[in-house]
Design an enzyme around this catalytic site. Sequence first.
Site, mmCIF file in Angstrom:
data_model
loop_
_atom_site.group_PDB
_atom_site.id
_atom_site.type_symbol
_atom_site.label_atom_id
_atom_site.label_comp_id
_atom_site.label_asym_id
_atom_site.label_seq_id
_atom_site.Cartn_x
_atom_site.Cartn_y
_atom_site.Cartn_z
ATOM 1 N N CYS A 20 0.914 -1.319 -0.069
ATOM 2 C CA CYS A 20 -0.029 -0.099 0.010
ATOM 3 C C CYS A 20 0.834 1.339 0.025
ATOM 4 C CB CYS A 20 -0.847 0.165 1.290
ATOM 5 S SG CYS A 20 -1.907 -1.498 1.259
ATOM 6 N N HIS A 33 -2.563 6.367 4.803
ATOM 7 C CA HIS A 33 -1.375 5.692 4.774
ATOM 8 C C HIS A 33 -0.187 6.228 4.201
ATOM 9 C CE1 HIS A 33 -0.267 1.114 4.942
ATOM 10 N NE2 HIS A 33 0.395 1.620 6.013
#
Length: 481
Positions: free
Chosen positions: A74, A130
């Site tokens: 990610c 993130h």
Amino acid sequence: MLRAVLLLLTAALAVGAEQPGSKDTTKPNILFIVADDLGWNDVGWHNPDVKTPVLDQLANEGVILNQSYVNYVCTPSRTAFMTGYFPYHVGTQHLVFFPFQAQGIPSNFSFLPEKLKDLGYATHMVGKWHLGFCNWNYTPTYRGFDSFFGYYNGAEDYYTHVVAAGLDLRDDKEVVRTRNGQYSTYFFTDRAVDIVEKHPADTPLFLYLPFQNVHQPLQVPKRFEDMYASVENENRRILLGMVSALDEAVGNVTMAMKKAGLWDNTLVIFTTDNGGWISASGNNFPLRGGKTTLWEGGTRGVAFAHGKMLQKTGYTNNEMIHAVDWFPTILEAAGGTADDAIDGVSQLDTILSGKPSPRTEFVYNIDDYSASTKQGAIRVGDYKLIEGYAGTPDGWIRPDNMTAGKPDCACADPATGTWLFNLKDDPTEHHNLADSMPDKLKEMQAKLEEYKESLVPAIFPPVDPKSLPAEWGGAWSPGWC
Ligand SMILES: *[C@@H]1O[C@H](CO)[C@@H](O)[C@H](O)[C@H]1NC(C)=O
Ligand SMILES: *[C@@H]1O[C@H](CO)[C@@H](O)[C@H](O)[C@H]1NC(C)=O
Ligand SMILES: *[C@@H]1O[C@H](CO)[C@@H](O)[C@H](O)[C@H]1NC(C)=O
Ligand SMILES: *[C@@H]1O[C@H](CO)[C@@H](O)[C@H](O)[C@H]1NC(C)=O
């Protein structure tokens, strides 16, 4: 005479210049949707068992991007989307940002929404960040987003919005404590619809929607799971339900854009951030491996583009695209240009009219943070080289062959080695050519060494107890780095 020339010049400048904050109704709206961990074999256009009618229709009416590469996990992919740089040039090449580490993208990197704001766009984000939060300066509304509704970390419970004993849900800068028990996909969709409904027609819109689905934990309202009653494996059944929940969410957002009169001038980019996570019942068959690996199953992402501005539609495009390319592509669509220094190249002509990609090679990843996971992998033309740690699991795992979260296949798992593939002839990476093509191998290895020269150190500090939610009213919060 001089005066006429000056007037002409001024007029030309006024037309050509990017005027910060200027209103412009001709610029396209941009809907950038990022699915989390959506596997190659987990969309309707690759697997008829998967129910994604909305996504299928958008993909089929637009252009399916069949060679659209992403990073192996990610944080690196999101780095690429937001900065246009390969993660190994930013420091995000090693795994992901964890909640308790003081990490962020260095402030000298400009983020895509900052650039779009300069071009007059309203910029909104709903979903997963993130990309760091220990300092406010790392968070979405400090990196170009007018508004943010979502979470800072990589994963959390879809109903409690808690990860590692901390609540992680924010509306701009405020902690949201009122959504306990609600499935995130519903209220993220509601917020996106709300943004669309309130959006002023004279301003171009950039809406970044990095949904939580379909990252683990495996959770979905029953009605979506029930769509797959014939799937025996419970984890797989839930995962597929999560895919269909995502599909419905995208349908609701696109419907709102139509109602608001924005749709006809909207460019949609849809991509996953990495391959399906095998241990969480994601699937990438027939590709090899999955999320956390450098195999094609981890890095060749499902993607499509859609919009009335596309001149060639209804086909599968096989041009080479990488996650770093969305930054300059979106900027060009918005009437701007990216710095030459970035790693991305604009693919606007590729997606609008099927022109050949300006890209002929890319870096899958370079990471030397720890001896056991040292890795380097590149693509040059049809060839791919992996050196070092390729990640696990390895193999060609079918969706019906998972037991207790482990692939039930006779897959060899060497994890570390040297592999050379010709992906044109062998897209599923069955035939390692490292021994049979020594010259090609040397050439590729030399190329990888060249790339390695610009590797920056990984941003991967030890656990910092100052991060703990107990110090911050129970929520993961900025302010400790
Ligand atoms: C940001 O600063 C780092 C460290 O000085 C440097 O390596 C990197 O190239 C810079 N990046 C940009 C986009 O300016
Ligand atoms: C989509 O909209 C319908 C109709 O308003 C609603 O019932 C449904 O819950 C929405 N789905 C999602 C995923 O937001
Ligand atoms: C599933 O795994 C078993 C055990 O490794 C193997 O024998 C079988 O061929 C696999 N089936 C499929 C469809 O891959
Ligand atoms: C998509 O890529 C795969 C693997 O490289 C290839 O086999 C397939 O033919 C491509 N699809 C189309 C429609 O071009």
